[in-house]
Design a protein around this motif. Structure first.
Motif, PDB file in Angstrom:
ATOM      1  N   SER A 200     -11.014   4.227  -2.264  1.00 37.16           N
ATOM      2  CA  SER A 200     -11.958   5.008  -3.157  1.00 37.16           C
ATOM      3  C   SER A 200     -12.469   6.052  -2.741  1.00 37.16           C
ATOM      4  O   SER A 200     -12.646   7.156  -3.244  1.00 37.16           O
ATOM      5  CB  SER A 200     -12.908   3.916  -3.925  1.00 37.16           C
ATOM      6  N   GLN A 201     -13.290   5.879  -1.322  1.00 40.00           N
ATOM      7  CA  GLN A 201     -13.894   6.909  -0.582  1.00 40.00           C
ATOM      8  C   GLN A 201     -13.121   7.987  -0.272  1.00 40.00           C
ATOM      9  O   GLN A 201     -13.504   9.280  -0.410  1.00 40.00           O
ATOM     10  CB  GLN A 201     -14.903   6.306   0.391  1.00 40.00           C
ATOM     11  N   LYS A 202     -11.989   7.708   0.357  1.00 41.76           N
ATOM     12  CA  LYS A 202     -11.026   8.835   0.483  1.00 41.76           C
ATOM     13  C   LYS A 202     -10.464   9.537  -0.710  1.00 41.76           C
ATOM     14  O   LYS A 202     -10.456  10.906  -0.337  1.00 41.76           O
ATOM     15  CB  LYS A 202      -9.813   8.110   1.364  1.00 41.76           C
ATOM     16  N   ALA A 203     -10.202   8.928  -1.482  1.00 42.05           N
ATOM     17  CA  ALA A 203      -9.679   9.747  -2.752  1.00 42.05           C
ATOM     18  C   ALA A 203     -10.893  10.429  -3.400  1.00 42.05           C
ATOM     19  O   ALA A 203     -10.577  11.621  -3.938  1.00 42.05           O
ATOM     20  CB  ALA A 203      -9.454   8.732  -3.895  1.00 42.05           C
ATOM     21  N   GLU A 204     -12.106   9.983  -3.303  1.00 38.40           N
ATOM     22  CA  GLU A 204     -13.272  10.735  -3.665  1.00 38.40           C
ATOM     23  C   GLU A 204     -13.593  12.148  -2.781  1.00 38.40           C
ATOM     24  O   GLU A 204     -13.601  13.050  -3.406  1.00 38.40           O
ATOM     25  CB  GLU A 204     -14.515   9.944  -3.860  1.00 38.40           C
ATOM     26  N   LEU A 205     -13.613  11.706  -1.482  1.00 36.98           N
ATOM     27  CA  LEU A 205     -13.523  12.941  -0.604  1.00 36.98           C
ATOM     28  C   LEU A 205     -12.545  13.921  -0.917  1.00 36.98           C
ATOM     29  O   LEU A 205     -12.803  15.077  -0.787  1.00 36.98           O
ATOM     30  CB  LEU A 205     -13.702  12.464   0.775  1.00 36.98           C
ATOM     31  N   GLY A 206     -11.446  13.494  -0.891  1.00 34.12           N
ATOM     32  CA  GLY A 206     -10.269  14.649  -1.228  1.00 34.12           C
ATOM     33  C   GLY A 206     -10.206  15.334  -2.167  1.00 34.12           C
ATOM     34  O   GLY A 206     -10.479  16.513  -2.527  1.00 34.12           O
ATOM     35  N   LEU A 207     -10.879  14.603  -3.530  1.00 29.11           N
ATOM     36  CA  LEU A 207     -11.070  15.599  -4.779  1.00 29.11           C
ATOM     37  C   LEU A 207     -12.215  16.433  -4.564  1.00 29.11           C
ATOM     38  O   LEU A 207     -12.324  17.587  -5.232  1.00 29.11           O
ATOM     39  CB  LEU A 207     -11.192  14.370  -5.879  1.00 29.11           C
ATOM     40  N   GLN A 208     -13.334  16.045  -3.888  1.00 30.63           N
ATOM     41  CA  GLN A 208     -14.571  16.911  -3.793  1.00 30.63           C
ATOM     42  C   GLN A 208     -14.069  18.066  -2.719  1.00 30.63           C
ATOM     43  O   GLN A 208     -14.253  19.279  -3.199  1.00 30.63           O
ATOM     44  CB  GLN A 208     -15.618  16.234  -2.709  1.00 30.63           C
ATOM     45  N   LEU A 209     -13.260  17.754  -1.839  1.00 21.94           N
ATOM     46  CA  LEU A 209     -12.785  18.916  -1.032  1.00 21.94           C
ATOM     47  C   LEU A 209     -11.979  20.063  -1.836  1.00 21.94           C
ATOM     48  O   LEU A 209     -12.093  21.109  -1.956  1.00 21.94           O
ATOM     49  CB  LEU A 209     -11.894  18.514   0.188  1.00 21.94           C
TER      50      LEU A 209
ATOM     51  N   MET B 120       0.987  -0.980  -0.001  1.00 21.51           N
ATOM     52  CA  MET B 120       0.070  -0.009  -0.204  1.00 21.51           C
ATOM     53  C   MET B 120       0.861   1.236   0.029  1.00 21.51           C
ATOM     54  O   MET B 120       1.887   1.323   0.571  1.00 21.51           O
ATOM     55  CB  MET B 120      -0.699  -0.060   1.180  1.00 21.51           C
ATOM     56  N   ILE B 121       0.419   2.420  -0.732  1.00 23.58           N
ATOM     57  CA  ILE B 121       1.236   3.587  -0.954  1.00 23.58           C
ATOM     58  C   ILE B 121       1.204   4.276   0.373  1.00 23.58           C
ATOM     59  O   ILE B 121       0.003   4.490   0.717  1.00 23.58           O
ATOM     60  CB  ILE B 121       0.859   4.305  -2.063  1.00 23.58           C
ATOM     61  N   GLU B 122       2.138   4.758   0.930  1.00 18.14           N
ATOM     62  CA  GLU B 122       2.188   5.679   2.337  1.00 18.14           C
ATOM     63  C   GLU B 122       1.818   7.036   1.682  1.00 18.14           C
ATOM     64  O   GLU B 122       2.222   7.594   0.474  1.00 18.14           O
ATOM     65  CB  GLU B 122       3.355   5.603   2.873  1.00 18.14           C
ATOM     66  N   ARG B 123       1.041   7.946   2.484  1.00 16.31           N
ATOM     67  CA  ARG B 123       0.719   9.297   2.120  1.00 16.31           C
ATOM     68  C   ARG B 123       0.790  10.077   3.455  1.00 16.31           C
ATOM     69  O   ARG B 123       0.345   9.828   4.535  1.00 16.31           O
ATOM     70  CB  ARG B 123      -0.658   9.372   1.525  1.00 16.31           C
ATOM     71  N   ALA B 124       1.244  11.430   3.086  1.00 14.71           N
ATOM     72  CA  ALA B 124       1.317  11.996   4.393  1.00 14.71           C
ATOM     73  C   ALA B 124      -0.140  12.866   4.391  1.00 14.71           C
ATOM     74  O   ALA B 124      -0.862  13.106   3.270  1.00 14.71           O
ATOM     75  CB  ALA B 124       2.294  13.246   3.948  1.00 14.71           C
TER      76      ALA B 124
ATOM     77  N   ASN C  37      -2.979   4.806  -5.379  1.00 12.93           N
ATOM     78  CA  ASN C  37      -3.071   3.863  -4.481  1.00 12.93           C
ATOM     79  C   ASN C  37      -4.388   3.034  -4.606  1.00 12.93           C
ATOM     80  O   ASN C  37      -4.721   1.883  -4.489  1.00 12.93           O
ATOM     81  CB  ASN C  37      -3.461   4.529  -2.836  1.00 12.93           C
ATOM     82  N   VAL C  38      -5.610   3.901  -5.076  1.00 15.47           N
ATOM     83  CA  VAL C  38      -6.807   3.290  -5.310  1.00 15.47           C
ATOM     84  C   VAL C  38      -6.531   2.203  -6.692  1.00 15.47           C
ATOM     85  O   VAL C  38      -7.028   1.110  -6.660  1.00 15.47           O
ATOM     86  CB  VAL C  38      -7.896   4.334  -5.624  1.00 15.47           C
ATOM     87  N   ASP C  39      -5.732   2.858  -7.834  1.00 12.80           N
ATOM     88  CA  ASP C  39      -5.483   1.779  -8.857  1.00 12.80           C
ATOM     89  C   ASP C  39      -4.868   0.916  -8.534  1.00 12.80           C
ATOM     90  O   ASP C  39      -5.084  -0.371  -8.936  1.00 12.80           O
ATOM     91  CB  ASP C  39      -4.871   2.910  -9.807  1.00 12.80           C
TER      92      ASP C  39
END
Length: 100
Positions: A71-80, A1-5, A49-51
């Motif tokens: 997927s939800q984390k990525a979607e929420l980040g994009l919406q924000l 899994m890719i780490e992210r800050a 990470n989702v991919d």
């Protein structure tokens, strides 16, 4: 899994005196630009990470829960990010309408 800050809070780029301008406008612009670039890089990392998890799920190495959460984390980040962009554009347009 890719780490992210974690995305840095906006207060990290604002002046410490409660919002009063302490630097030049170019310094504030540079800090805000760096903040937005950092946020976009983190959203890109989340999408990668989702991919990766989707590929692992397809070959049976990842759990559906992991894929859905990522997927939800990525979607929420994009919406924000989209909402922040919209607010910045609205603020700019309001400033441009203000008569000096």
């Amino acid at each position: 899994m890719i780490e992210r800050a974690a995305i840095q809070p906006l207060k990290m780029i604002l002046p410490a005196d409660g919002g009063m301008k302490t630097g030049s406008s170019s310094e504030v612009t540079e800090k805000f630009t760096a903040y937005l670039q950092n946020a976009m890089e983190q959203i890109n990392t989340q999408q990668k990470n989702v991919d990766l998890l989707n590929e692992k799920f397809a070959i049976g190495e990842a759990d559906v829960h992991q894929v859905m959460i990522a997927s939800q984390k990525a979607e929420l980040g994009l919406q924000l990010t989209s909402q922040i962009r919209n607010k910045v554009i609205e603020a700019y347009q309001e400033i441009m309408r203000t008569q000096m």
